[in-house]
Design an enzyme around this catalytic site. Structure first.
Site, PDB file in Angstrom:
ATOM      1  N   TYR A 146      50.232  44.970  35.295  1.00 12.15           N
ATOM      2  CA  TYR A 146      49.469  43.562  34.773  1.00 12.15           C
ATOM      3  C   TYR A 146      50.378  42.837  35.177  1.00 12.15           C
ATOM      4  O   TYR A 146      51.099  43.227  35.318  1.00 12.15           O
ATOM      5  CB  TYR A 146      49.312  43.484  33.338  1.00 12.15           C
ATOM      6  CG  TYR A 146      48.179  44.491  32.466  1.00 12.15           C
ATOM      7  CD1 TYR A 146      47.180  43.773  32.235  1.00 12.15           C
ATOM      8  CD2 TYR A 146      48.852  45.641  31.719  1.00 12.15           C
ATOM      9  CE1 TYR A 146      46.585  44.902  31.128  1.00 12.15           C
ATOM     10  CE2 TYR A 146      47.755  46.651  31.772  1.00 12.15           C
ATOM     11  CZ  TYR A 146      46.773  45.748  31.043  1.00 12.15           C
ATOM     12  OH  TYR A 146      46.019  47.061  30.447  1.00 12.15           O
ATOM     13  N   HIS A 155      43.319  41.000  32.548  1.00 12.92           N
ATOM     14  CA  HIS A 155      43.497  42.161  32.505  1.00 12.92           C
ATOM     15  C   HIS A 155      44.109  43.453  33.690  1.00 12.92           C
ATOM     16  O   HIS A 155      44.926  42.140  34.997  1.00 12.92           O
ATOM     17  CB  HIS A 155      42.114  42.261  33.547  1.00 12.92           C
ATOM     18  CG  HIS A 155      41.212  42.139  32.161  1.00 12.92           C
ATOM     19  ND1 HIS A 155      40.497  43.158  31.203  1.00 12.92           N
ATOM     20  CD2 HIS A 155      39.813  40.889  31.786  1.00 12.92           C
ATOM     21  CE1 HIS A 155      39.583  42.372  30.132  1.00 12.92           C
ATOM     22  NE2 HIS A 155      39.244  41.489  30.422  1.00 12.92           N
ATOM     23  N   LYS A 190      39.467  47.060  39.288  1.00 11.87           N
ATOM     24  CA  LYS A 190      40.760  47.521  39.645  1.00 11.87           C
ATOM     25  C   LYS A 190      40.944  48.167  41.406  1.00 11.87           C
ATOM     26  O   LYS A 190      39.576  48.725  41.564  1.00 11.87           O
ATOM     27  CB  LYS A 190      41.914  48.442  38.356  1.00 11.87           C
ATOM     28  CG  LYS A 190      41.378  47.244  36.760  1.00 11.87           C
ATOM     29  CD  LYS A 190      42.416  48.219  35.767  1.00 11.87           C
ATOM     30  CE  LYS A 190      41.919  48.085  34.892  1.00 11.87           C
ATOM     31  NZ  LYS A 190      41.376  46.643  35.071  1.00 11.87           N
TER      32      LYS A 190
END
Length: 237
Positions: A146, A155, A190
């Site tokens: 993060y 996020h 991600k």
């Protein structure tokens, strides 16, 4: 997956008018009340301070109301903070663990001391580069990275899996496994990083060997290689 203790059973009992759960307040109730207040067209926002009587069953004082989630540290976080002398760990007899004792306790309890040393080396590597590092077990990874103040503000940008340098091309890194993992990461927006850690000699690796105790590794002897894995999409322009 929440980092707080589960409350679903108590909330279910209360909903079913079970005497064991009747009238009890839960953290989810406070969250729902705040969200309802934010949707209020008159006030437009939730109250800054929750009254103590609404949290009587939670045993939380008013000054502590804004941050009700309990603090839970992973073994890697505890070791890192202990290294910086920001955290002291005590046992039930109030004995304060030294850094070496804490390492031995956590490495032995992990039951995979060599892997523990490799993952701590990776954790230390990312923490010292400014990332907030959390567990990535929700997405099949070892860590999540993060930025911008940690999980409370953004996020995670990256999922990280940690592998030993000499296991490149092993079964776990088959294209089927990597495709499945990268698919999961792409679904949650991600990027996937494979972090290979080259362990030093066995003497200084921080592992458990026959007739030896866990020793604190010299992290300067670890070498780390990173690879960013992206899922190919033929429809992407």
């Amino acid at each position: 997956m929440s980092r707080s203790d589960p409350t679903w059973l108590g909330r279910y009992q209360r909903a079913m008018c079970d005497q064991a759960g009747n009238g009890q307040r839960f953290i989810e109730d406070i969250t729902a009340k705040r969200r309802e207040a934010r949707r209020d067209p008159v006030n437009g926002k939730a109250p800054d301070v929750l009254h103590l009587e609404t949290m009587r069953d939670l045993n939380i004082a008013t000054p502590d109301a804004p941050s009700m989630e309990p603090m839970q540290l992973s073994p890697f976080e505890a070791l890192f903070l202990n290294t910086l002398e920001c955290l002291k760990v005590r046992d039930s007899d109030h004995h304060i663990y030294s850094h070496t004792e804490l390492w031995q306790l956590l490495a032995v309890s992990s039951k995979q001391a060599d892997e523990f040393a490799l993952k701590y080396a990776a954790y230390f590597y990312y923490r010292t580069r400014g990332w907030t590092v959390k567990s990535g077990i929700k997405f099949g990874a070892d860590f999540l990275l993060y930025s911008k103040g940690g999980p409370s503000n953004s996020h995670a940008q990256y999922s990280v899996i940690v592998r030993r340098q000499d296991t490149r091309g092993a079964v776990d890194e088959s294209w089927q496994y990597m495709f499945a993992l990268s698919r999961v990461c792409s679904q949650v927006r991600k990027a996937l990083i494979v972090c290979y850690v080259d362990r030093p000699t066995a003497k200084n690796a921080g592992g458990i060997h026959e007739n030896e105790e866990a020793t604190v590794p010299d992290l300067t002897e670890f070498q780390i290689s990173e690879f960013l894995i992206e899922r190919f999409n033929p429809n992407r322009k």
